[in-house]
Design a protein around this motif. Sequence first.
Motif, PDB file in Angstrom:
ATOM      1  N   LEU A 265       0.818  -1.215   0.000  1.00  0.00           N
ATOM      2  CA  LEU A 265       0.000   0.000   0.000  1.00  0.00           C
ATOM      3  C   LEU A 265       0.850   1.263   0.000  1.00  0.00           C
ATOM      4  O   LEU A 265       1.783   1.405   0.778  1.00  0.00           O
ATOM      5  CB  LEU A 265      -0.907   0.017   1.238  1.00  0.00           C
ATOM      6  N   SER A 266       0.477   2.187  -0.877  1.00  0.00           N
ATOM      7  CA  SER A 266       1.013   3.545  -0.863  1.00  0.00           C
ATOM      8  C   SER A 266      -0.168   4.514  -0.840  1.00  0.00           C
ATOM      9  O   SER A 266      -1.192   4.271  -1.481  1.00  0.00           O
ATOM     10  CB  SER A 266       1.878   3.824  -2.103  1.00  0.00           C
ATOM     11  N   ILE A 267      -0.043   5.600  -0.072  1.00  0.00           N
ATOM     12  CA  ILE A 267      -1.101   6.607   0.014  1.00  0.00           C
ATOM     13  C   ILE A 267      -0.522   7.945  -0.405  1.00  0.00           C
ATOM     14  O   ILE A 267       0.480   8.406   0.145  1.00  0.00           O
ATOM     15  CB  ILE A 267      -1.684   6.704   1.433  1.00  0.00           C
ATOM     16  N   ILE A 268      -1.154   8.568  -1.398  1.00  0.00           N
ATOM     17  CA  ILE A 268      -0.661   9.825  -1.958  1.00  0.00           C
ATOM     18  C   ILE A 268      -1.735  10.897  -1.801  1.00  0.00           C
ATOM     19  O   ILE A 268      -2.890  10.699  -2.185  1.00  0.00           O
ATOM     20  CB  ILE A 268      -0.325   9.665  -3.454  1.00  0.00           C
ATOM     21  N   ASN A 336      -7.061  15.022  -2.365  1.00  0.00           N
ATOM     22  CA  ASN A 336      -7.503  13.723  -2.876  1.00  0.00           C
ATOM     23  C   ASN A 336      -6.522  12.653  -2.408  1.00  0.00           C
ATOM     24  O   ASN A 336      -5.356  12.677  -2.792  1.00  0.00           O
ATOM     25  CB  ASN A 336      -7.546  13.736  -4.408  1.00  0.00           C
ATOM     26  N   LEU A 337      -6.982  11.735  -1.584  1.00  0.00           N
ATOM     27  CA  LEU A 337      -6.105  10.700  -1.031  1.00  0.00           C
ATOM     28  C   LEU A 337      -6.220   9.427  -1.859  1.00  0.00           C
ATOM     29  O   LEU A 337      -7.204   8.701  -1.786  1.00  0.00           O
ATOM     30  CB  LEU A 337      -6.489  10.410   0.428  1.00  0.00           C
ATOM     31  N   GLU A 338      -5.190   9.159  -2.646  1.00  0.00           N
ATOM     32  CA  GLU A 338      -5.173   7.966  -3.491  1.00  0.00           C
ATOM     33  C   GLU A 338      -4.572   6.785  -2.733  1.00  0.00           C
ATOM     34  O   GLU A 338      -3.423   6.844  -2.295  1.00  0.00           O
ATOM     35  CB  GLU A 338      -4.352   8.224  -4.747  1.00  0.00           C
ATOM     36  N   PHE A 339      -5.362   5.738  -2.579  1.00  0.00           N
ATOM     37  CA  PHE A 339      -4.881   4.492  -1.985  1.00  0.00           C
ATOM     38  C   PHE A 339      -4.499   3.561  -3.129  1.00  0.00           C
ATOM     39  O   PHE A 339      -5.359   3.078  -3.864  1.00  0.00           O
ATOM     40  CB  PHE A 339      -5.973   3.851  -1.126  1.00  0.00           C
ATOM     41  N   LYS A 340      -3.199   3.330  -3.281  1.00  0.00           N
ATOM     42  CA  LYS A 340      -2.705   2.519  -4.388  1.00  0.00           C
ATOM     43  C   LYS A 340      -2.081   1.240  -3.856  1.00  0.00           C
ATOM     44  O   LYS A 340      -1.155   1.278  -3.034  1.00  0.00           O
ATOM     45  CB  LYS A 340      -1.689   3.303  -5.214  1.00  0.00           C
ATOM     46  N   PHE A 341      -2.602   0.113  -4.327  1.00  0.00           N
ATOM     47  CA  PHE A 341      -2.091  -1.196  -3.937  1.00  0.00           C
ATOM     48  C   PHE A 341      -1.343  -1.811  -5.114  1.00  0.00           C
ATOM     49  O   PHE A 341      -1.845  -1.834  -6.242  1.00  0.00           O
ATOM     50  CB  PHE A 341      -3.247  -2.123  -3.534  1.00  0.00           C
ATOM     51  N   SER A 342      -0.139  -2.313  -4.852  1.00  0.00           N
ATOM     52  CA  SER A 342       0.639  -2.959  -5.909  1.00  0.00           C
ATOM     53  C   SER A 342       0.094  -4.348  -6.226  1.00  0.00           C
ATOM     54  O   SER A 342       0.356  -4.891  -7.305  1.00  0.00           O
ATOM     55  CB  SER A 342       2.115  -3.065  -5.497  1.00  0.00           C
ATOM     56  N   GLU A 343      -0.654  -4.905  -5.294  1.00  0.00           N
ATOM     57  CA  GLU A 343      -1.310  -6.199  -5.512  1.00  0.00           C
ATOM     58  C   GLU A 343      -2.757  -6.092  -5.048  1.00  0.00           C
ATOM     59  O   GLU A 343      -3.051  -5.396  -4.080  1.00  0.00           O
ATOM     60  CB  GLU A 343      -0.611  -7.317  -4.718  1.00  0.00           C
ATOM     61  N   MET A 344      -3.662  -6.786  -5.736  1.00  0.00           N
ATOM     62  CA  MET A 344      -5.074  -6.740  -5.374  1.00  0.00           C
ATOM     63  C   MET A 344      -5.602  -8.170  -5.203  1.00  0.00           C
ATOM     64  O   MET A 344      -5.165  -9.099  -5.880  1.00  0.00           O
ATOM     65  CB  MET A 344      -5.881  -6.025  -6.458  1.00  0.00           C
ATOM     66  N   LYS A 345      -6.540  -8.321  -4.305  1.00  0.00           N
ATOM     67  CA  LYS A 345      -7.186  -9.609  -4.065  1.00  0.00           C
ATOM     68  C   LYS A 345      -8.562  -9.642  -4.730  1.00  0.00           C
ATOM     69  O   LYS A 345      -9.184  -8.605  -4.950  1.00  0.00           O
ATOM     70  CB  LYS A 345      -7.350  -9.842  -2.562  1.00  0.00           C
ATOM     71  N   ASP A 346      -9.043 -10.841  -5.015  1.00  0.00           N
ATOM     72  CA  ASP A 346     -10.395 -11.020  -5.519  1.00  0.00           C
ATOM     73  C   ASP A 346     -11.294 -11.540  -4.409  1.00  0.00           C
ATOM     74  O   ASP A 346     -10.843 -12.287  -3.526  1.00  0.00           O
ATOM     75  CB  ASP A 346     -10.426 -12.005  -6.687  1.00  0.00           C
ATOM     76  N   LEU A 347     -12.556 -11.156  -4.470  1.00  0.00           N
ATOM     77  CA  LEU A 347     -13.516 -11.641  -3.486  1.00  0.00           C
ATOM     78  C   LEU A 347     -13.578 -13.166  -3.511  1.00  0.00           C
ATOM     79  O   LEU A 347     -13.805 -13.814  -2.485  1.00  0.00           O
ATOM     80  CB  LEU A 347     -14.906 -11.055  -3.779  1.00  0.00           C
ATOM     81  N   LYS A 405      -1.837  -2.587   8.890  1.00  0.00           N
ATOM     82  CA  LYS A 405      -0.597  -3.330   8.643  1.00  0.00           C
ATOM     83  C   LYS A 405      -0.832  -4.551   7.755  1.00  0.00           C
ATOM     84  O   LYS A 405       0.118  -5.109   7.200  1.00  0.00           O
ATOM     85  CB  LYS A 405       0.028  -3.758   9.967  1.00  0.00           C
ATOM     86  N   LYS A 406      -2.105  -4.974   7.627  1.00  0.00           N
ATOM     87  CA  LYS A 406      -2.392  -6.148   6.804  1.00  0.00           C
ATOM     88  C   LYS A 406      -3.571  -5.936   5.866  1.00  0.00           C
ATOM     89  O   LYS A 406      -4.073  -6.891   5.274  1.00  0.00           O
ATOM     90  CB  LYS A 406      -2.650  -7.357   7.703  1.00  0.00           C
ATOM     91  N   VAL A 407      -4.021  -4.673   5.738  1.00  0.00           N
ATOM     92  CA  VAL A 407      -5.127  -4.395   4.833  1.00  0.00           C
ATOM     93  C   VAL A 407      -4.716  -4.660   3.393  1.00  0.00           C
ATOM     94  O   VAL A 407      -3.560  -4.471   3.010  1.00  0.00           O
ATOM     95  CB  VAL A 407      -5.600  -2.932   4.996  1.00  0.00           C
ATOM     96  N   GLU A 408      -5.662  -5.127   2.592  1.00  0.00           N
ATOM     97  CA  GLU A 408      -5.409  -5.377   1.178  1.00  0.00           C
ATOM     98  C   GLU A 408      -6.498  -4.722   0.350  1.00  0.00           C
ATOM     99  O   GLU A 408      -7.614  -4.481   0.826  1.00  0.00           O
ATOM    100  CB  GLU A 408      -5.364  -6.882   0.898  1.00  0.00           C
ATOM    101  N   GLY A 409      -6.172  -4.437  -0.894  1.00  0.00           N
ATOM    102  CA  GLY A 409      -7.154  -3.881  -1.811  1.00  0.00           C
ATOM    103  C   GLY A 409      -7.874  -4.988  -2.540  1.00  0.00           C
ATOM    104  O   GLY A 409      -7.262  -5.982  -2.947  1.00  0.00           O
ATOM    105  N   LEU A 410      -9.186  -4.834  -2.684  1.00  0.00           N
ATOM    106  CA  LEU A 410      -9.969  -5.790  -3.465  1.00  0.00           C
ATOM    107  C   LEU A 410     -10.040  -5.316  -4.911  1.00  0.00           C
ATOM    108  O   LEU A 410     -10.090  -4.113  -5.188  1.00  0.00           O
ATOM    109  CB  LEU A 410     -11.378  -5.931  -2.893  1.00  0.00           C
ATOM    110  N   ASN A 411     -10.056  -6.254  -5.810  1.00  0.00           N
ATOM    111  CA  ASN A 411     -10.066  -5.951  -7.234  1.00  0.00           C
ATOM    112  C   ASN A 411     -11.448  -5.447  -7.647  1.00  0.00           C
ATOM    113  O   ASN A 411     -12.253  -6.165  -8.218  1.00  0.00           O
ATOM    114  CB  ASN A 411      -9.684  -7.198  -8.034  1.00  0.00           C
ATOM    115  N   THR A 412     -11.703  -4.177  -7.315  1.00  0.00           N
ATOM    116  CA  THR A 412     -12.994  -3.551  -7.572  1.00  0.00           C
ATOM    117  C   THR A 412     -12.772  -2.177  -8.173  1.00  0.00           C
ATOM    118  O   THR A 412     -11.636  -1.698  -8.261  1.00  0.00           O
ATOM    119  CB  THR A 412     -13.807  -3.409  -6.266  1.00  0.00           C
ATOM    120  N   GLU A 413     -13.857  -1.527  -8.555  1.00  0.00           N
ATOM    121  CA  GLU A 413     -13.775  -0.188  -9.124  1.00  0.00           C
ATOM    122  C   GLU A 413     -13.188   0.779  -8.098  1.00  0.00           C
ATOM    123  O   GLU A 413     -13.473   0.696  -6.903  1.00  0.00           O
ATOM    124  CB  GLU A 413     -15.178   0.274  -9.529  1.00  0.00           C
TER     125      GLU A 413
END
Length: 436
Positions: A265-268, A336-347, A405-413
């Motif tokens: 995760l990176s936050i810009i 505008n706070l962009e949450f950018k994940f280098s990897e994404m999970k699927d539901l 510390k362990k949050v992940e991004g889901l592969n969503t819009e």
Amino acid sequence: MLYEIAEIAKKEVENDCDAYEIYLDESKSIELDSRKEELNFAKEEIEKGIGIRVIKDNKIGFAFTSNLEKIAKTAKQAIENSKLNKSDENYAFSQVGPVHDVKDVYDKKFNDLDVDESVELLKSVISQASDSGCEVTGSGFSASAGKSLIMNSNGVSIENVGTGFGMGLSVTIQKEGQIATAYNSVSSRFYDLDGEKLANEVCDLAKSSLDTKPIETNDYDVALDYYAATGLLQTFLNAFDGENVRRGRSILKDKIGSEIANPTLSIIDNPLLEKGMYSSKCDGEGSVSKQTDLIKDGVLNSFLYDIYTANKECVESTSNGYRGSYLTTPMISPSNLEFKFSEMKDLSEIDKGMLTTSVLGAHTANPISGDFSVEASNAFKIENGELTDPINKAMISGNIFEIMKKVEGLNTEIKQYGSFIIPKLLVHDLRVVGQN
């Protein structure tokens, strides 16, 4: 016109202080609200005003007015008000810097928009929801166009323009003695809001929230929909406020360079984002907009600063001194706070868990420790990667700093809600307390 007014203010104030700042804004807005299916509030408003800040003998003063025939009196009042404050050498106004254009923040369609057209749009949303079998409990529409100018004694002179549109809808549905509710909203810099889609999504959510089942108390993988995520992330964001850090009200104090989030995760903070709801050439102090990496690959990189707090901490402003209007002085706030994940999970990768659309009580979270206990709303079980039964009642508890510390991004819009630009989020091993 704004420049001519600013020049008048400049002449009134420049010889009686050590430094000055003139902020002007004008706006036109349309606001509509309905109670149930009946429109109960409609307002079209044009507002213009000036705020003047001065520094004299290291003391700062502020005054404002919406009566532009009283600029001289307002300038004098700002100087008088400075005498009431303590001397502080950290007071300063912005310096000239390279100004970058921001793209796609103004929609010319606003120029032809009127109350009648806005009413028809909101009525169509209400009708669509009613035709879908839901009872509308409330709805709203807003549209605004604004222009601001900031000018100071250091030679700064920057003008910003922008439009914004928003729509919200809440519904309820009853079936065999059961009641379910749902809410959602959309916003855009452009007059491109899809009211029919909003109505269908909100009604579908309400319908799918009927026939609830209890969930067993346990630790689960929890998917946070956009509203649920932003509700909890607000507590996390408070820890990046430079003033909170300076005063020891942030758990992140002295942790620059430490890993505080998932390395994916990176936050810009990006005030130059194309179509961003909070994009602008400069902040409310005239500091030219620039991107700030708050978190880079999970590592804490920066906090948010306005000029005063930056001077106190011997760092540079991150151009985050924003103001709501000419009525207020700048305060530290994100763009505008962009949450950018280098990897994404699927539901589909979640074997057993739950998804919650929103949370109730996020405002009760401890802003320093990050501990929270909230009620899940419009929540559903996840079994073998699929959403199944709606959940009766459940409380979710945890600590926002630990789960990041362990949050992940889901592969969503990716969507923008308030300042947050995020996908849906996935949090592992979150405590869920089921209730019958």
